[in-house]
Write a protein that holds these residues in place. Sequence first.
Motif, PDB file in Angstrom:
ATOM      1  N   ASN B 170      22.844 -57.772 -22.654  1.00 21.74           N
ATOM      2  CA  ASN B 170      21.717 -56.930 -22.279  1.00 21.74           C
ATOM      3  C   ASN B 170      20.829 -57.539 -21.193  1.00 21.74           C
ATOM      4  N   ASN B 200      23.688 -53.422 -21.452  1.00 22.33           N
ATOM      5  CA  ASN B 200      22.576 -53.237 -20.507  1.00 22.33           C
ATOM      6  C   ASN B 200      21.428 -52.406 -21.072  1.00 22.33           C
ATOM      7  N   SER B 202      18.141 -52.728 -22.291  1.00 20.46           N
ATOM      8  CA  SER B 202      17.104 -53.765 -22.384  1.00 20.46           C
ATOM      9  C   SER B 202      16.078 -53.496 -23.475  1.00 20.46           C
ATOM     10  N   THR B 223      17.892 -53.321 -15.772  1.00 15.50           N
ATOM     11  CA  THR B 223      18.754 -52.232 -16.239  1.00 15.50           C
ATOM     12  C   THR B 223      18.940 -51.212 -15.108  1.00 15.50           C
ATOM     13  N   VAL B 240      25.139 -48.125 -18.836  1.00 17.08           N
ATOM     14  CA  VAL B 240      24.323 -48.510 -19.992  1.00 17.08           C
ATOM     15  C   VAL B 240      25.007 -47.963 -21.241  1.00 17.08           C
ATOM     16  N   TYR B 268      15.389 -44.962 -19.504  1.00 16.26           N
ATOM     17  CA  TYR B 268      16.278 -45.417 -18.417  1.00 16.26           C
ATOM     18  C   TYR B 268      16.466 -44.307 -17.381  1.00 16.26           C
TER      19      TYR B 268
END
Lengths: 130, 567
Positions: B170, B200, B202, B223, B240, B268
Motif C-alpha cells: 500500500n 495501493n 492508502s 495512490t 487500486v 480515490y
Amino acid sequence: MIAKVGLDGHDRGLKIIARGLRDAGMEVIYLGMRLTPDAVAAAAQEEDVDVVGISILSGAHMRLMSRVVKALEDLGVKERVLLVVGGTIPDADVGPLQETGVDGVFPVGTTIGDIVEFVRAGVPAPEPGP
Amino acid sequence: MGLFDKEGVRRIRGGREEWEKTELKPAVDRTPETHETFTTLSGIEVGGLYTPEDVEHLDYEAGLGFPGAPPFTRGAYPSMYRSRPWTRRQIAGFGTARSTNQRFRFLLDHGQTGLSTDFDHPTLTGYDSDHELADGEVGRLGVAVDTIRDVDELFEAIPLDRVGISFTINHPAIVLLGMFLGVAESRNVPWSALRGTVQNDSLKEFHGQKTFALPPAPSLKLTTDIIEFCTEHVPNWYTVSISGYHTREAGADAVQELAFTLAQGMAYTEAAIERGLDIDRFAPRLSYFFGCHNNLFEEVAKFRAARRMWARIVKTRYEAKRPESMRMRFHTQTLGSTLVREDPKNNITRGAFQALAAVLGGTQSLHVSGYDEAYDIPSEDAMKVSLATQLVIAHETGVANTVDPLGGSYYVESLTDAVEERAQAYIDRIEEMGGGSMYRGMLSAVESGYIEREIAGTAFEYQQGIERKEHVVVGLNEYRPETAQPLEVFDFDTAEEGRQLERLTEVRRSRSNAEVEKALDDIRRGAETDENLFTPVMAAAGACATEGEVMGVLREVYGEHTDPGVF
C-alpha cells in the motif's frame, strides 16, 4: 500496560483486551504499536506498572519476547511486573516462552475473562485508599 | 415497476396473516423458537419467513437488471462462471524471494490460476530488513523485499505476460510497482501485456491493515500518482484494490466493511478527478477486495449491494458514461479471524461455506484461508485443501451453473436492500464530515479516528457476544473438544532472515551509491514540488535503491503517521 513490539499491525486483539481490562476496573495504559522492546521496558519503569501485556501476531514472538524480557531485566523491573503475551502462538512455543521468563501466554481464542482472572490472581490488590 | 401487482400482494398479505394465526402461532406455542430475535452478524433483524410483500417495492430493471450491465446487482459479467470460472488466487509469501518463488510454482502446479504476493511487515511499512524495528519479522508473514533484485528473483521463471500478479502493498506501492515494471522491462515484456493488481489502498491502512508508512494526505497523493501513471502507461493493470478485507479482519461488520470500502473508493475517485483524469479512463481499472464471514446470506447480500451501489455512485455522482466504469469487480478472501484454534480441521468447513458465499455473491477471484492459520502462516497442506475447496465448489456443487442463483429470493433481495440502506447511512455521515466531498470526508474520518472507533466498538461487542455465548463458535465457546488436535504447522526457517540481510548487504556493496543518491535527490525534489513521483521512484528502484531508502526520503518530506490508539 499493553503494547505491540515490532512492525506487526494486527491490533484488534490489543484493543479488545485494553477495553476489556478497563471495563473490569483496571487502569490501562495503551502504549500503542511499533515499539522496540527497550521503549516498552522504559515505559513500564516510568509508569510503574503491574502488568506488561504484549500482543504479537507476526510469528516473531520467540525473538521479540526474549528481547522484552532482557530489556525489563536490564532496567531491573522484570521481577516486579507480570509479563504476558498474546497472539498467534503455536502450542509448541508456549513452554519455551515461559522458560524465557514470560509469566502468561494467551493464544488466539482466549477470553477477556481468562485474562482478567490471570491478572487478578497475579497482581496483589491495591491498598484501600483513605 | 414492482415485481408483483398490488392486488396479488394484498392477497398474499391476507394469506400470510391467516397462516400466522392458524399455523405458525400454534406451532411456535408447542415448540418455541430458540431465540427471541434472530439477527445477522451486523445486527440486521431476520424474520422467520419472507414473501413477495418484502420485495413489493423492488423495481426489477432499475434495482436488479441483467448481469454484465448496470447496476450489475446480478453479476459483473453476462454469463459469469459459465464462461470463465473465478480466478483461484491463494496469496503466498514468506522468507526470501527464493522461497516464495518456490511456493508460487507449487501453487501454479496445483491448480492455481493467478498469483498474489504477501509482503512481510518491514516491506509493508516501508523499512529495510536491517531496520531496528524489523528484527524477527523479516520474511515472517510475507516475503521480504528490499530491492529490485528481490523482485526479479520472486518472479523467476514465471511468465509475467501470462500470469496475473497481485501485490498486497500500500504506502510503498509506488516503490514495489516501480521495481516490478523495471523487472518486466529487463525481460522485454511490454507493460501493456502485464495484467495484475497493486493494492495501493492508502486509506484503509489507518483503520484496517495498520501498516501505514506516511500520513493520510500524502499517502493518498501517492495512490493517485499510481492511478495517473498506470492509466497512461500500464493500461491493463488494476491500479487500486479498494479493500474491505483488512477492515473486516480488524473487527468491522459486513455493513461497515461495505460502507468504508466504498467511501475509500469514492475518495480515490475524487482525488483522480481533481488530478484532471477522465473517470471513464481510470474507473475501469479500479477493483475491489472484500472479506467473507460466516453469515452466508448477509455476505451474499453485501456483495450484491456493493455492485449496485458502486454502479450508481460512479454513474450519478461521477457522471461516468461507459458501463465499464461502473462495473465492480472484486477479489474475496475468507476471513482469518473466523478461524478457531480448537479442532482446526473444522476451519476447512468454515472456509468452504465462506467461499461458497463469495461464489454465490459473484466474486472474480478467491482466496480460501488455510485451516491452520490460527497457529501460523499456512502450511502447504492447508493451501492444497484451500485450492481443493475451490475446485469442489466449482466442479461438484453445481452452484456456478447459473448466474446469481439467489437473485429473486425474497430474503436475499430484502437483505440486499437492508445492507445497502445501512451502508449508505455511513457514507452520508462521512460525506457530511467532508462538507460534500468524500475526499475530505475520508481524510477527516481517518484523522479523527472515527472509522477506527466504529470498528473497535463492533470488534469488542462481537467478542463479548462470543463470551456470553450469544454467538456460538463450535469448539471455541461450545462443543469444546476433549483433546487438542495435533497439527503440523508451517515450519519457518529462521535462517531466512540472515539470508535476506546478506542479500541486502551485497546489493549495497555492488551498486553505484552515487547513482542511488542522485535518484533519491530527484524523488525529494519531486515530492517537494508535488510532481507525480512514479518516474523518479522507478529510476531509483532501477539503480538498486532500497525500499527503505525511498520511503525514508518520503518520510522526510511528508512526515510520519502516529497511530492515535483508539480503542
